[in-house]
Design a protein around this motif. Structure first.
Motif, short mmCIF file in Angstrom:
data_model
loop_
_atom_site.label_atom_id
_atom_site.label_comp_id
_atom_site.label_asym_id
_atom_site.label_seq_id
_atom_site.Cartn_x
_atom_site.Cartn_y
_atom_site.Cartn_z
N MET A 1 0.83 -1.21 0.00
CA MET A 1 0.00 0.00 0.00
C MET A 1 0.87 1.25 0.00
O MET A 1 0.57 2.23 -0.71
CB MET A 1 -0.93 -0.01 1.21
CG MET A 1 -1.89 1.18 1.26
SD MET A 1 -3.07 1.24 -0.12
CE MET A 1 -4.32 0.09 0.49
N LEU A 2 1.95 1.24 0.77
CA LEU A 2 2.87 2.38 0.76
C LEU A 2 3.48 2.58 -0.62
O LEU A 2 3.61 3.72 -1.10
CB LEU A 2 3.98 2.17 1.79
CG LEU A 2 3.61 2.41 3.25
CD1 LEU A 2 4.72 1.92 4.17
CD2 LEU A 2 3.34 3.90 3.50
N ALA A 3 3.84 1.49 -1.29
CA ALA A 3 4.42 1.58 -2.63
C ALA A 3 3.40 2.13 -3.62
O ALA A 3 3.73 2.93 -4.50
CB ALA A 3 4.92 0.21 -3.08
N LEU A 4 2.15 1.71 -3.48
CA LEU A 4 1.09 2.17 -4.38
C LEU A 4 0.88 3.68 -4.26
O LEU A 4 0.90 4.40 -5.26
CB LEU A 4 -0.21 1.43 -4.07
CG LEU A 4 -1.46 1.91 -4.82
CD1 LEU A 4 -1.33 1.69 -6.32
CD2 LEU A 4 -2.71 1.20 -4.29
N VAL A 5 0.69 4.17 -3.03
CA VAL A 5 0.41 5.59 -2.88
C VAL A 5 1.63 6.45 -3.17
O VAL A 5 1.50 7.62 -3.55
CB VAL A 5 -0.17 5.89 -1.48
CG1 VAL A 5 -1.51 5.18 -1.30
CG2 VAL A 5 0.79 5.51 -0.37
N GLU A 6 2.82 5.88 -3.00
CA GLU A 6 4.03 6.63 -3.35
C GLU A 6 4.08 6.89 -4.85
O GLU A 6 4.46 7.98 -5.29
CB GLU A 6 5.27 5.86 -2.90
CG GLU A 6 6.57 6.62 -3.16
CD GLU A 6 7.80 5.90 -2.63
OE1 GLU A 6 8.91 6.31 -3.00
OE2 GLU A 6 7.64 4.94 -1.85
N GLU A 7 3.68 5.91 -5.65
CA GLU A 7 3.68 6.10 -7.10
C GLU A 7 2.56 7.02 -7.55
O GLU A 7 2.68 7.73 -8.56
CB GLU A 7 3.57 4.74 -7.80
CG GLU A 7 4.80 3.86 -7.60
CD GLU A 7 5.00 2.87 -8.73
OE1 GLU A 7 4.68 3.21 -9.88
OE2 GLU A 7 5.48 1.75 -8.44
#
Length: 216
Positions: free
Chosen positions: A41-47
């Motif tokens: 989830m952190l990787a998703l919102v970072e992108e």
């Protein structure tokens, strides 16, 4: 590393949590939560951040102080881009799959008054009506907390009485945990939906405006 999808273990984790919502279960599977749920989830919102803004990940713990349901953990992981207090974009995973949404999730009394005044006024209310119709035609559900009857000071036959009854207003779409949820396709689907929600979010930001609401 960039976002590669939500692994199957994320949904298995939440299936288990729904069956055993206890500190024992969560503690035993904390590493799985961190690796299969929180990290993707952190990787998703970072992108998504460069286009939509920084997202806040909600804590997994429930506030049970005033709740009848005393289970300690949320059975989903959500992230919210707070464009104004309570107005923004949302993404969530749970055992049921993926949920994306955008809109306003709570309103203080002054916000609600401005919202209803803008809905009632044809110059501002009709564009919102068009936005809602377009979202529904695109397959989105338009939802939110609503009064069972008409709001005070507005006639029952007002052409936008349904929108006037809303105390919160958001559009969303739920996706089952199909194979594509385990791939980077999630990123494009969330991005596309958040772009679709932009007219609704922009209308709310223009006509409701910010107030001193606590952040969710």
């Amino acid at each position: 590393m960039g976002f590669t999808g939500f692994p199957d273990e994320a949904f298995v984790f939440y299936e288990g949590l729904e069956a055993d919502n206890s500190k024992t279960y969560f503690t035993r599977h904390k590493a799985l939560y961190d690796e299969a749920v929180r990290a993707p989830m952190l990787a998703l919102v970072e992108e998504l951040g460069p286009e939509f803004g920084e997202a806040h990940l909600f804590r997994p713990y429930r506030d049970v102080r005033f709740a009848k349901d005393k289970t300690p953990y949320k059975t989903h992981q959500g992230a919210f881009v707070d464009l104004m207090p309570a107005i923004g974009l949302y993404v969530e995973i749970s055992a049921a799959g993926l949920f994306v949404a955008g809109g306003i999730y709570s309103q203080a009394a002054d916000q609600l008054a401005r919202y209803r005044a803008a809905v009632a006024e044809p110059l501002s209310g009709k564009p919102l009506e068009t936005v809602v119709e377009t979202l529904r035609a695109g397959g989105y559900e338009v939802a939110g907390d609503r009064l069972k009857t008409r709001p005070r000071d507005y006639p029952a036959d007002h052409p936008r009485i349904d929108l006037l009854r809303h105390k919160s207003l958001y559009a969303g779409r739920r996706h089952d945990p199909e194979p594509w949820v385990h791939t980077p396709e999630v990123l494009e689907r969330v991005r596309r939906s958040w772009r679709d929600f932009a007219p609704l979010v922009d209308w709310l930001r223009t006509h409701v405006r910010a107030t001193d609401l606590p952040r969710r």
